[in-house]
Design a protein around this motif. Sequence first.
Motif, mmCIF file in Angstrom:
data_model
loop_
_atom_site.group_PDB
_atom_site.id
_atom_site.type_symbol
_atom_site.label_atom_id
_atom_site.label_comp_id
_atom_site.label_asym_id
_atom_site.label_seq_id
_atom_site.Cartn_x
_atom_site.Cartn_y
_atom_site.Cartn_z
ATOM 1 N N GLN A 34 -2.084 0.070 4.606
ATOM 2 C CA GLN A 34 -0.980 -0.509 5.373
ATOM 3 C C GLN A 34 -1.464 -0.786 6.789
ATOM 4 N N GLN A 35 -1.496 -2.063 7.154
ATOM 5 C CA GLN A 35 -1.929 -2.467 8.491
ATOM 6 C C GLN A 35 -0.755 -2.423 9.459
ATOM 7 N N HIS A 36 -0.999 -1.919 10.673
ATOM 8 C CA HIS A 36 0.002 -1.874 11.718
ATOM 9 C C HIS A 36 -0.416 -2.806 12.853
ATOM 10 N N ALA A 37 0.254 -2.702 13.957
ATOM 11 C CA ALA A 37 0.029 -3.652 15.060
ATOM 12 C C ALA A 37 -1.422 -3.652 15.510
ATOM 13 N N HIS A 38 -2.001 -2.468 15.676
ATOM 14 C CA HIS A 38 -3.379 -2.397 16.170
ATOM 15 C C HIS A 38 -4.287 -1.585 15.260
ATOM 16 N N GLY A 39 -3.756 -0.895 14.264
ATOM 17 C CA GLY A 39 -4.582 -0.092 13.381
ATOM 18 C C GLY A 39 -4.024 -0.105 11.974
ATOM 19 N N GLY A 40 -4.279 0.932 11.227
ATOM 20 C CA GLY A 40 -3.778 0.996 9.868
ATOM 21 C C GLY A 40 -3.906 2.401 9.321
ATOM 22 N N GLU A 41 -3.345 2.591 8.113
ATOM 23 C CA GLU A 41 -3.412 3.881 7.461
ATOM 24 C C GLU A 41 -3.517 3.674 5.966
ATOM 25 N N ILE A 42 -4.095 4.684 5.280
ATOM 26 C CA ILE A 42 -4.280 4.679 3.836
ATOM 27 C C ILE A 42 -3.421 5.799 3.267
ATOM 28 N N SER A 43 -2.602 5.447 2.248
ATOM 29 C CA SER A 43 -1.661 6.416 1.686
ATOM 30 C C SER A 43 -1.859 6.507 0.177
ATOM 31 N N LEU A 44 -1.573 7.717 -0.363
ATOM 32 C CA LEU A 44 -1.507 7.920 -1.810
ATOM 33 C C LEU A 44 -0.159 7.397 -2.278
ATOM 34 N N ARG A 45 -0.175 6.388 -3.192
ATOM 35 C CA ARG A 45 1.091 5.760 -3.581
ATOM 36 C C ARG A 45 1.516 6.082 -5.018
ATOM 37 N N ARG A 46 0.699 6.817 -5.768
ATOM 38 C CA ARG A 46 1.059 7.185 -7.136
ATOM 39 C C ARG A 46 0.976 8.702 -7.295
ATOM 40 N N THR A 47 1.997 9.288 -7.887
ATOM 41 C CA THR A 47 2.045 10.736 -8.053
ATOM 42 C C THR A 47 1.048 11.177 -9.118
ATOM 43 N N LEU A 48 0.289 12.232 -8.806
ATOM 44 C CA LEU A 48 -0.690 12.790 -9.741
ATOM 45 C C LEU A 48 -0.187 14.140 -10.225
ATOM 46 N N THR A 49 -0.214 14.339 -11.549
ATOM 47 C CA THR A 49 0.244 15.588 -12.148
ATOM 48 C C THR A 49 -0.903 16.503 -12.537
ATOM 49 N N LEU A 50 -2.139 15.994 -12.501
ATOM 50 C CA LEU A 50 -3.309 16.784 -12.855
ATOM 51 C C LEU A 50 -4.314 16.755 -11.714
ATOM 52 N N PRO A 51 -5.139 17.796 -11.566
ATOM 53 C CA PRO A 51 -6.149 17.799 -10.496
ATOM 54 C C PRO A 51 -7.145 16.665 -10.686
ATOM 55 N N ARG A 52 -7.612 16.121 -9.575
ATOM 56 C CA ARG A 52 -8.564 15.006 -9.624
ATOM 57 C C ARG A 52 -9.220 14.840 -8.263
ATOM 58 N N ASP A 53 -10.480 14.380 -8.273
ATOM 59 C CA ASP A 53 -11.220 14.131 -7.034
ATOM 60 C C ASP A 53 -11.436 12.635 -6.860
ATOM 61 N N PHE A 54 -11.246 12.145 -5.636
ATOM 62 C CA PHE A 54 -11.496 10.747 -5.288
ATOM 63 C C PHE A 54 -12.510 10.708 -4.149
ATOM 64 N N PHE A 55 -13.429 9.739 -4.208
ATOM 65 C CA PHE A 55 -14.400 9.515 -3.141
ATOM 66 C C PHE A 55 -14.283 8.058 -2.705
ATOM 67 N N LEU A 56 -13.537 7.833 -1.619
ATOM 68 C CA LEU A 56 -13.225 6.486 -1.153
ATOM 69 C C LEU A 56 -14.244 6.043 -0.115
ATOM 70 N N THR A 57 -14.622 4.760 -0.204
ATOM 71 C CA THR A 57 -15.446 4.116 0.824
ATOM 72 C C THR A 57 -14.573 3.083 1.520
ATOM 73 N N VAL A 58 -14.351 3.245 2.822
ATOM 74 C CA VAL A 58 -13.417 2.402 3.583
ATOM 75 C C VAL A 58 -14.184 1.684 4.692
ATOM 76 N N GLU A 59 -14.061 0.342 4.723
ATOM 77 C CA GLU A 59 -14.609 -0.450 5.818
ATOM 78 C C GLU A 59 -13.580 -0.548 6.935
ATOM 79 N N MET A 60 -14.027 -0.334 8.183
ATOM 80 C CA MET A 60 -13.148 -0.400 9.353
ATOM 81 C C MET A 60 -13.749 -1.427 10.320
ATOM 82 N N ARG A 61 -13.022 -2.511 10.540
ATOM 83 C CA ARG A 61 -13.490 -3.565 11.433
ATOM 84 C C ARG A 61 -12.696 -3.527 12.730
ATOM 85 N N LEU A 62 -13.402 -3.207 13.806
ATOM 86 C CA LEU A 62 -12.796 -3.166 15.132
ATOM 87 C C LEU A 62 -12.945 -4.546 15.772
#
Length: 639
Positions: free
Chosen positions: A580-608
Amino acid sequence: MGGKHLQVTPWALWTILSFFLYGVLHGQDVQAPTLRECCQYGMDRSLEGHDCTILPLISISISHTCRIIQEQCCAAAAGDQFCDKGMEMAKEQGACEWPFFSGGPWETKISKMCCDCCLLGLMIASQASSCELQGLSLERQCTHTAKSCCGINLVDEPKQTDSNECLTDNHNCVSGQICINTEGSFRCQRETSCGTGYELRNDNDCHDIDECALGSHNCGPDFVCNNTAGSFRCYPKESCPIGYIQDAVGNCNDFNECVAYASPCLPGETCNNTEGSYTCRRNKIPCGRGYHLIEDGTRCEDVDECRTGIVCGVHGCVNLVGTYRCECRNGFIFNSISKLCEDINECRHYPAQLCAHKCENTEGSYKCSCTIGFQLTPDGRSCEDVNECEANPCSQECANVYGSYQCYCHRGYQLSDIDGIACEDIDECALPTGGHVCSYRCSNAPGSFYCTCPPTGYTLSHNGRTCQDIDECSTGIHTCSVSESCFNIQGGFRCLFFACPQNFRQAAQGRCERVTCEFTRDPASCFLLPLRISFYNISFPTNTPVPAVVFRMGPSNSVLGDKMLLNIVSGDEEEYFVVQQHAHGGEISLRRTLTLPRDFFLTVEMRLIRYGTAHLYMAKIAVFITNEQPIRPSRPFPY
């Protein structure tokens, strides 16, 4: 070239010497193998058809200078080959048009340049006795080629008996044609091709290609090929019977005569399509409800429903034009829609007027009754309270109330949820507030309870009710190796390995910075890498309400007008997260509910975006989804 072991043109020799001097000035090893051996190796690879940009090494100890000479001698030999083809085309054809040459853009460019320059030399030789090319500022390779062809033409001139009409412009080729010299004459050839389905023959005309005769068609075994101008058609070998039509792949499908023809049936008839044929049905005059068609079928007349059957049952019947009406008995009313006598529901029409409590409708009448805890009085309409405690219905204590009774239990007991009479031990863990008694698991005991925690990862606090996470990382009871970093999560830990990739160096714990690109082997590729790679770790329990913010990043407040753009490039193939992009920055949110344990390894590009220039940064975010925790999880966010 042509079979000579080692012969380098001035153009290739100048290139070799230039790169040799470059290697000497930079102090590189040029002793073993020798420069001549390096050059010969590159030329041999060119003659064998190798790509000059990916030559294999002579030996492991080859120097950078030798590598350069290999590639340049290989490229020079390849260029000489294509240049020789262009010179041969100029001498034999007398024309240098693009369609005459084969190969890629680089090879075609060299062949055409040498062909044009050779033609220039041949024309100069036919007009003068010198090949000095004075006053012409030509490229070095073009000058060498022109002089070479000019000198050959001067030596062979006494032997020439035929003229080249294409060079002397003594031909009659029109626009759109190319002049090609032949023995004692010339011929004109079209510049453009004939197009698909045609071929150019010796008469310089385009003729249709018979794909059927040549067998170059794609008709199936059940089809016959029929040649057409510039193409061909495929027709099925077998035809369909009457009543069917053949589709494009040869299948026979039913032919709908009722749709294809205007009126296949006679007037007054309706067409009905069948498999392979059709039928005609004579139309009938429709009569409305309450009417029927007379015997000759010409008109409709009224039906006397009262005579045709018992339509009103035990009630009276009156015939009307196109309908009828029932004369209902007392307690019933006629329904004009269903044409039946229906019972009158006195309980619904006269509520709270007939009975004190409950009114039950009966066929043509009604009767009264009382709710539980009351009984009907002799008048058949009123109700009075019943004292249930006189029958001792409770196991311990009983209290009569209006219309009912209430059972009570001693302290530490509660009424049974099954019958509300028997008293049972109170299970504090099962009460609606039992979830607040213990933070994880509550175990009931006679007159009391006790709390427990998960078998691993937690310990019971001093208050005996809440569970506290064991930080294996700080207590040193983890199993991570020396090269790994321990990250505590609720009820456990993770062993993480942080390593900076190529062209990066570790600046601090969990952060890699790009090295100076000018000192790398491939500065251009280095400048495309992010300026910094940061590592973040975060954990969530399962069934966390969504959306749940995982990562938030914005530009520095010190520079006005900055803007930060976020993009997940890997690790979220199943789209569990959203940016979700905001006026000058942004944020990343978990949007789906997880019922079991799980690991995620995200690679995020940030352009200033700062002052109109984009600066690339990268974040490696490890998200660990653990089992639901007995205590509220901590949720750190990077800023």
